[in-house]
Design an enzyme around this catalytic site. Structure first.
Site, PDB file in Angstrom:
ATOM      1  N   LYS A 197       0.838  -1.207   0.000  1.00  0.00           N
ATOM      2  CA  LYS A 197       0.000   0.000   0.000  1.00  0.00           C
ATOM      3  C   LYS A 197       0.870   1.253   0.000  1.00  0.00           C
ATOM      4  O   LYS A 197       0.642   2.182  -0.776  1.00  0.00           O
ATOM      5  CB  LYS A 197      -0.935  -0.009   1.213  1.00  0.00           C
ATOM      6  CG  LYS A 197      -2.017  -1.068   1.140  1.00  0.00           C
ATOM      7  CD  LYS A 197      -2.798  -1.120   2.441  1.00  0.00           C
ATOM      8  CE  LYS A 197      -3.844  -2.224   2.431  1.00  0.00           C
ATOM      9  NZ  LYS A 197      -4.615  -2.270   3.685  1.00  0.00           N
ATOM     10  N   GLY A 206       0.507  -4.545  10.493  1.00  0.00           N
ATOM     11  CA  GLY A 206       1.760  -4.143   9.877  1.00  0.00           C
ATOM     12  C   GLY A 206       1.684  -2.678   9.502  1.00  0.00           C
ATOM     13  O   GLY A 206       0.620  -2.181   9.130  1.00  0.00           O
ATOM     14  N   SER A 220      -0.652   0.657   6.059  1.00  0.00           N
ATOM     15  CA  SER A 220      -0.929  -0.206   7.205  1.00  0.00           C
ATOM     16  C   SER A 220      -1.940  -1.270   6.802  1.00  0.00           C
ATOM     17  O   SER A 220      -2.757  -1.060   5.906  1.00  0.00           O
ATOM     18  CB  SER A 220      -1.481   0.626   8.379  1.00  0.00           C
ATOM     19  OG  SER A 220      -1.593  -0.162   9.544  1.00  0.00           O
ATOM     20  N   ASP A 221      -1.863  -2.403   7.466  1.00  0.00           N
ATOM     21  CA  ASP A 221      -2.826  -3.462   7.218  1.00  0.00           C
ATOM     22  C   ASP A 221      -3.010  -4.255   8.501  1.00  0.00           C
ATOM     23  O   ASP A 221      -2.105  -4.303   9.346  1.00  0.00           O
ATOM     24  CB  ASP A 221      -2.370  -4.401   6.099  1.00  0.00           C
ATOM     25  CG  ASP A 221      -3.500  -5.272   5.611  1.00  0.00           C
ATOM     26  OD1 ASP A 221      -4.405  -4.732   4.935  1.00  0.00           O
ATOM     27  OD2 ASP A 221      -3.518  -6.465   5.925  1.00  0.00           O
ATOM     28  N   GLN A 222      -4.169  -4.856   8.641  1.00  0.00           N
ATOM     29  CA  GLN A 222      -4.471  -5.642   9.833  1.00  0.00           C
ATOM     30  C   GLN A 222      -5.314  -6.851   9.455  1.00  0.00           C
ATOM     31  O   GLN A 222      -6.143  -6.780   8.543  1.00  0.00           O
ATOM     32  CB  GLN A 222      -5.249  -4.809  10.852  1.00  0.00           C
ATOM     33  CG  GLN A 222      -5.567  -5.582  12.129  1.00  0.00           C
ATOM     34  CD  GLN A 222      -6.510  -4.812  13.011  1.00  0.00           C
ATOM     35  OE1 GLN A 222      -7.643  -4.560  12.642  1.00  0.00           O
ATOM     36  NE2 GLN A 222      -6.026  -4.436  14.173  1.00  0.00           N
TER      37      GLN A 222
END
Length: 188
Positions: A50, A103, A66-68
């Protein structure tokens, strides 16, 4: 310029806490897990993808990605998408400990910096009517794990174990502040 590679209102609200001016941009990234990909590498890869996608169009800017994802019994729990999905997810987590992996990546002219965090959420044993009342009240259909811990969702838990409580909302600010300092930002 600092750019948040996300259109998530939750991540935008979190980043505003740092009182830095920023813009938001939609990253065009395929979020499909790779075959056999585990949750922690997945969220780190997607955070970097991203940030990298937006940074490619904005050279000279620092971009935050960011990612979750939630993990239960080694499988990924994504966003429920609707009422029935949310009820089913919460029922599957009742009385269990669920790991939420987050992350974060900062991509810019001075390099690429990344970090990750894991939050363990201990769910109470939940009755079906409790789950339905919660889902109807908060409609957490766009949230991994089907709850909003910053709202009424906090009532679903016995405990939360985390190094960074904002990681559970989707943008670990403690980790991000460290990355921003590496990039030369003065915080606070």
């Amino acid at each position: 310029m600092l750019v948040l590679a996300s259109t998530s209102p939750y991540r935008r609200e979190l980043l505003q806490r740092l009182r830095l001016p920023f813009e938001c941009a939609r990253p065009e990234v395929d979020e499909t897990p790779l075959p056999g990909e585990e949750v922690a590498p997945l969220v780190r890869r997607l955070a970097a993808a991203k940030a990298g996608a937006v940074a490619a169009a904005r050279p000279g800017d620092w971009v935050v990605g960011s990612d979750q994802a939630a993990e239960l019994d080694g499988r990924i729990l994504g966003k429920p998408g609707g009422r029935e999905g949310a009820v089913a997810q919460l029922a599957s987590m009742s009385g269990r400990v669920v790991r939420f992996h987050t992350g974060v990546c900062l991509h810019g002219p001075g390099g690429v910096f990344a970090a990750g965090d894991v939050t363990r959420v201990h769910f109470r044993t939940l009755a079906r009517d409790e789950i339905e009342r919660y889902v109807d009240a908060e409609q957490p259909f766009d949230c991994a794990g089907s709850f909003k811990c910053e709202g009424l969702g906090i009532t679903l838990f016995e405990a939360i174990e985390s190094h960074d409580p904002t990681g559970l909302v989707g943008l670990p600010l403690i980790a991000l502040a460290g990355l921003l300092r590496k990039a030369g930002y003065a915080l606070p």
